[in-house]
Design a protein around this motif. Structure first.
Motif, PDB file in Angstrom:
ATOM      1  N   PRO A 250       6.713   0.270 -18.971  1.00 25.06           N
ATOM      2  CA  PRO A 250       6.906  -0.987 -18.245  1.00 25.06           C
ATOM      3  C   PRO A 250       7.701  -0.796 -16.959  1.00 25.06           C
ATOM      4  O   PRO A 250       7.371  -1.370 -15.922  1.00 25.06           O
ATOM      5  CB  PRO A 250       7.668  -1.852 -19.254  1.00 25.06           C
ATOM      6  N   ARG A 251       8.745   0.041 -17.019  1.00 23.54           N
ATOM      7  CA  ARG A 251       9.559   0.299 -15.829  1.00 23.54           C
ATOM      8  C   ARG A 251       8.728   0.978 -14.751  1.00 23.54           C
ATOM      9  O   ARG A 251       8.880   0.693 -13.559  1.00 23.54           O
ATOM     10  CB  ARG A 251      10.756   1.174 -16.211  1.00 23.54           C
ATOM     11  N   GLN A 252       7.844   1.869 -15.139  1.00 27.20           N
ATOM     12  CA  GLN A 252       7.006   2.554 -14.164  1.00 27.20           C
ATOM     13  C   GLN A 252       5.996   1.613 -13.518  1.00 27.20           C
ATOM     14  O   GLN A 252       5.624   1.808 -12.357  1.00 27.20           O
ATOM     15  CB  GLN A 252       6.296   3.738 -14.826  1.00 27.20           C
ATOM     16  N   THR A 253       5.565   0.582 -14.241  1.00 28.96           N
ATOM     17  CA  THR A 253       4.663  -0.393 -13.609  1.00 28.96           C
ATOM     18  C   THR A 253       5.392  -1.106 -12.486  1.00 28.96           C
ATOM     19  O   THR A 253       4.800  -1.403 -11.439  1.00 28.96           O
ATOM     20  CB  THR A 253       4.123  -1.435 -14.611  1.00 28.96           C
ATOM     21  N   ALA A 254       6.667  -1.373 -12.690  1.00 26.33           N
ATOM     22  CA  ALA A 254       7.469  -2.037 -11.657  1.00 26.33           C
ATOM     23  C   ALA A 254       7.630  -1.127 -10.444  1.00 26.33           C
ATOM     24  O   ALA A 254       7.526  -1.571  -9.289  1.00 26.33           O
ATOM     25  CB  ALA A 254       8.833  -2.423 -12.214  1.00 26.33           C
ATOM     26  N   ASP A 255       7.879   0.152 -10.681  1.00 22.56           N
ATOM     27  CA  ASP A 255       8.032   1.101  -9.579  1.00 22.56           C
ATOM     28  C   ASP A 255       6.724   1.236  -8.805  1.00 22.56           C
ATOM     29  O   ASP A 255       6.721   1.242  -7.567  1.00 22.56           O
ATOM     30  CB  ASP A 255       8.468   2.468 -10.110  1.00 22.56           C
ATOM     31  N   GLY A 256       5.616   1.345  -9.527  1.00 24.20           N
ATOM     32  CA  GLY A 256       4.321   1.464  -8.862  1.00 24.20           C
ATOM     33  C   GLY A 256       4.019   0.256  -7.995  1.00 24.20           C
ATOM     34  O   GLY A 256       3.567   0.383  -6.850  1.00 24.20           O
ATOM     35  N   ALA A 257       4.279  -0.933  -8.534  1.00 20.62           N
ATOM     36  CA  ALA A 257       4.034  -2.161  -7.786  1.00 20.62           C
ATOM     37  C   ALA A 257       4.908  -2.233  -6.542  1.00 20.62           C
ATOM     38  O   ALA A 257       4.446  -2.611  -5.455  1.00 20.62           O
ATOM     39  CB  ALA A 257       4.290  -3.368  -8.689  1.00 20.62           C
ATOM     40  N   ALA A 258       6.167  -1.861  -6.689  1.00 23.29           N
ATOM     41  CA  ALA A 258       7.097  -1.910  -5.556  1.00 23.29           C
ATOM     42  C   ALA A 258       6.687  -0.935  -4.461  1.00 23.29           C
ATOM     43  O   ALA A 258       6.707  -1.270  -3.267  1.00 23.29           O
ATOM     44  CB  ALA A 258       8.520  -1.608  -6.034  1.00 23.29           C
ATOM     45  N   ILE A 259       6.317   0.276  -4.851  1.00 25.69           N
ATOM     46  CA  ILE A 259       5.904   1.285  -3.872  1.00 25.69           C
ATOM     47  C   ILE A 259       4.669   0.806  -3.110  1.00 25.69           C
ATOM     48  O   ILE A 259       4.573   0.960  -1.883  1.00 25.69           O
ATOM     49  CB  ILE A 259       5.632   2.637  -4.563  1.00 25.69           C
ATOM     50  N   ALA A 260       3.728   0.221  -3.827  1.00 29.55           N
ATOM     51  CA  ALA A 260       2.501  -0.266  -3.179  1.00 29.55           C
ATOM     52  C   ALA A 260       2.804  -1.396  -2.211  1.00 29.55           C
ATOM     53  O   ALA A 260       2.341  -1.387  -1.059  1.00 29.55           O
ATOM     54  CB  ALA A 260       1.505  -0.731  -4.239  1.00 29.55           C
ATOM     55  N   LEU A 261       3.578  -2.369  -2.647  1.00 29.67           N
ATOM     56  CA  LEU A 261       3.853  -3.530  -1.802  1.00 29.67           C
ATOM     57  C   LEU A 261       4.709  -3.154  -0.595  1.00 29.67           C
ATOM     58  O   LEU A 261       4.485  -3.660   0.517  1.00 29.67           O
ATOM     59  CB  LEU A 261       4.529  -4.639  -2.615  1.00 29.67           C
ATOM     60  N   LYS A 262       5.658  -2.247  -0.781  1.00 25.11           N
ATOM     61  CA  LYS A 262       6.484  -1.793   0.348  1.00 25.11           C
ATOM     62  C   LYS A 262       5.611  -1.169   1.429  1.00 25.11           C
ATOM     63  O   LYS A 262       5.922  -1.271   2.619  1.00 25.11           O
ATOM     64  CB  LYS A 262       7.518  -0.764  -0.123  1.00 25.11           C
ATOM     65  N   SER A 263       4.543  -0.526   1.015  1.00 27.50           N
ATOM     66  CA  SER A 263       3.663   0.160   1.961  1.00 27.50           C
ATOM     67  C   SER A 263       2.847  -0.808   2.811  1.00 27.50           C
ATOM     68  O   SER A 263       2.222  -0.397   3.796  1.00 27.50           O
ATOM     69  CB  SER A 263       2.710   1.090   1.205  1.00 27.50           C
ATOM     70  N   MET A 264       2.836  -2.083   2.429  1.00 29.00           N
ATOM     71  CA  MET A 264       2.000  -3.049   3.141  1.00 29.00           C
ATOM     72  C   MET A 264       2.798  -4.197   3.748  1.00 29.00           C
ATOM     73  O   MET A 264       2.225  -5.152   4.272  1.00 29.00           O
ATOM     74  CB  MET A 264       0.924  -3.592   2.199  1.00 29.00           C
ATOM     75  N   LEU A 265       4.117  -4.098   3.692  1.00 28.49           N
ATOM     76  CA  LEU A 265       4.946  -5.146   4.284  1.00 28.49           C
ATOM     77  C   LEU A 265       4.666  -5.265   5.786  1.00 28.49           C
ATOM     78  O   LEU A 265       4.533  -4.272   6.482  1.00 28.49           O
ATOM     79  CB  LEU A 265       6.428  -4.847   4.063  1.00 28.49           C
TER      80      LEU A 265
ATOM     81  N   ILE B 114      -3.970   2.766  -1.565  1.00 30.94           N
ATOM     82  CA  ILE B 114      -2.509   2.644  -1.639  1.00 30.94           C
ATOM     83  C   ILE B 114      -2.072   2.374  -3.071  1.00 30.94           C
ATOM     84  O   ILE B 114      -1.080   2.925  -3.559  1.00 30.94           O
ATOM     85  CB  ILE B 114      -2.014   1.537  -0.689  1.00 30.94           C
ATOM     86  N   ALA B 115      -2.822   1.534  -3.772  1.00 24.51           N
ATOM     87  CA  ALA B 115      -2.490   1.219  -5.163  1.00 24.51           C
ATOM     88  C   ALA B 115      -2.544   2.469  -6.034  1.00 24.51           C
ATOM     89  O   ALA B 115      -1.639   2.720  -6.854  1.00 24.51           O
ATOM     90  CB  ALA B 115      -3.447   0.160  -5.701  1.00 24.51           C
ATOM     91  N   LEU B 116      -3.590   3.258  -5.879  1.00 25.95           N
ATOM     92  CA  LEU B 116      -3.729   4.480  -6.682  1.00 25.95           C
ATOM     93  C   LEU B 116      -2.652   5.506  -6.318  1.00 25.95           C
ATOM     94  O   LEU B 116      -2.121   6.196  -7.187  1.00 25.95           O
ATOM     95  CB  LEU B 116      -5.120   5.075  -6.486  1.00 25.95           C
ATOM     96  N   THR B 117      -2.316   5.593  -5.037  1.00 26.08           N
ATOM     97  CA  THR B 117      -1.256   6.505  -4.603  1.00 26.08           C
ATOM     98  C   THR B 117       0.083   6.089  -5.196  1.00 26.08           C
ATOM     99  O   THR B 117       0.853   6.923  -5.700  1.00 26.08           O
ATOM    100  CB  THR B 117      -1.159   6.515  -3.065  1.00 26.08           C
ATOM    101  N   ALA B 118       0.375   4.800  -5.143  1.00 27.71           N
ATOM    102  CA  ALA B 118       1.635   4.289  -5.687  1.00 27.71           C
ATOM    103  C   ALA B 118       1.708   4.512  -7.193  1.00 27.71           C
ATOM    104  O   ALA B 118       2.762   4.884  -7.728  1.00 27.71           O
ATOM    105  CB  ALA B 118       1.774   2.799  -5.367  1.00 27.71           C
ATOM    106  N   ALA B 119       0.591   4.294  -7.888  1.00 34.15           N
ATOM    107  CA  ALA B 119       0.554   4.504  -9.333  1.00 34.15           C
ATOM    108  C   ALA B 119       0.800   5.965  -9.674  1.00 34.15           C
ATOM    109  O   ALA B 119       1.550   6.287 -10.617  1.00 34.15           O
ATOM    110  CB  ALA B 119      -0.793   4.048  -9.890  1.00 34.15           C
ATOM    111  N   GLU B 120       0.201   6.865  -8.908  1.00 32.35           N
ATOM    112  CA  GLU B 120       0.380   8.292  -9.147  1.00 32.35           C
ATOM    113  C   GLU B 120       1.845   8.692  -8.967  1.00 32.35           C
ATOM    114  O   GLU B 120       2.392   9.479  -9.743  1.00 32.35           O
ATOM    115  CB  GLU B 120      -0.514   9.098  -8.192  1.00 32.35           C
ATOM    116  N   MET B 121       2.484   8.135  -7.950  1.00 29.64           N
ATOM    117  CA  MET B 121       3.896   8.436  -7.733  1.00 29.64           C
ATOM    118  C   MET B 121       4.753   7.924  -8.886  1.00 29.64           C
ATOM    119  O   MET B 121       5.611   8.644  -9.409  1.00 29.64           O
ATOM    120  CB  MET B 121       4.367   7.833  -6.399  1.00 29.64           C
ATOM    121  N   ALA B 122       4.511   6.683  -9.294  1.00 33.94           N
ATOM    122  CA  ALA B 122       5.302   6.102 -10.380  1.00 33.94           C
ATOM    123  C   ALA B 122       5.115   6.878 -11.680  1.00 33.94           C
ATOM    124  O   ALA B 122       6.090   7.129 -12.406  1.00 33.94           O
ATOM    125  CB  ALA B 122       4.915   4.639 -10.578  1.00 33.94           C
ATOM    126  N   LEU B 123       3.881   7.256 -11.974  1.00 32.60           N
ATOM    127  CA  LEU B 123       3.604   8.011 -13.195  1.00 32.60           C
ATOM    128  C   LEU B 123       4.245   9.396 -13.170  1.00 32.60           C
ATOM    129  O   LEU B 123       4.511   9.987 -14.217  1.00 32.60           O
ATOM    130  CB  LEU B 123       2.092   8.146 -13.391  1.00 32.60           C
TER     131      LEU B 123
END
Length: 287
Positions: A189-204, A229-238
């Motif tokens: 669950p914590r990693q889902t939050a990190d992935g989402a944050a990384i993705a959204l930060k990239s598109m601010l 961007i979503a897949l990249t962020a997910a890979e980083m979080a994982l």
């Protein structure tokens, strides 16, 4: 006001996935049985699949003629083996374009979270279905994870390009997709939050500047980049990469940036790419 952190803490305390926490919440809030909610989400997934297949056929064209056929081009190159990114990632690009082209040609899609960003989530989920070999049950769970984050975003900010710029549309879709992808791949669950944050930060700060006022250019192609961007962020979080800024604070920042944006950069077609010489010409020719 909802907070994604609340979903995370609740999931961690109960030993559940984000999708399970969201599903339990919706059963209680909506007073709808679990099976009915799953069936409803199943219909959404079915429409996503149909939209991808329809778009990949290459037969969809928008009334303006600005959009259509690009998904089929990507898919043809992918099948030829010439792709730079490998078959799975090229497939994600093709799928994202496919759904967005169906939307632009007045076809049936699922707003995820909006019509203009409809291709991101289907592209990510169906690509991971191919890569991971997951089944329908897992995909439906991932959709609930995405929906949970979507509820938080709509509470804390918005998903409207007219209010928050394209960051609110494609950015939100990328964040939702990243969270779903992390859970689908077995992340915490914590990693889902990190992935989402990384993705959204990239598109601010991404503006909404539709050429000729149509949700076509540059909107359709942004669906493909949003999926990447979503897949990249997910890979980083994982991989254990964390976001220094929590997802709820990133969402709040997106809302603040949207408020600070000029109205010319929020779906009015009065700024950005819409006001380039070519953008003006397209508008004049179309009107």
């Amino acid at each position: 006001m909802r907070a994604y952190e609340d979903w995370v803490v609740l999931a961690e305390n109960k030993g559940l996935k984000i999708s399970q926490v969201v599903l339990l919440n919706q059963i209680e809030e909506l007073e709808i049985p679990e099976q009915a909610l799953l069936e409803r989400m199943g219909k959404n997934l079915k429409v996503m699949r149909e939209s991808v297949n329809m778009g990949l056929s290459g037969n969809r064209r928008s009334v303006s003629g600005l959009v259509g056929g690009d998904a089929a081009k990507i898919e043809a190159r992918r099948k030829s083996g010439l792709t730079l990114l490998g078959a799975p990632l090229s497939g994600a690009i093709a799928r994202a374009l496919a759904v967005a082209e169906v939307n632009a040609s007045m076809g049936r899609i699922v707003a995820a979270p909006t019509a203009g960003s409809c291709g991101v989530l289907p592209a990510v989920l169906l690509t991971l279905e191919e890569i991971l070999g997951v089944g329908e049950t897992e995909l439906l769970s991932a959709l609930f994870t995405a929906a949970g984050l979507g509820m938080v975003i709509t509470d804390r900010a918005n998903v409207s390009g007219a209010e928050g710029g394209c960051q609110a549309e494609i950015g939100s879709a990328a964040a939702m997709s990243a969270a779903a992808a992390v859970e689908l791949a077995g992340g915490s669950p914590r990693q889902t939050a990190d992935g989402a944050a990384i993705a959204l930060k990239s598109m601010l700060g991404l503006v909404c500047d539709p050429v000729a006022g149509l949700v076509e250019v540059p909107c359709v192609k942004r669906n493909a980049t949003g999926a990447m961007i979503a897949l990249t962020a997910a890979e980083m979080a994982l991989s254990g990469v964390k976001s220094a800024i929590p997802i709820d604070e990133v969402i709040d920042t997106m809302a603040e940036i949207g408020q600070q944006m000029s109205c010319s950069l929020k779906e009015t077609a009065q700024g950005g790419l819409a006001m380039t010489p070519t953008g003006r010409k397209i508008r004049a020719d179309f009107l």
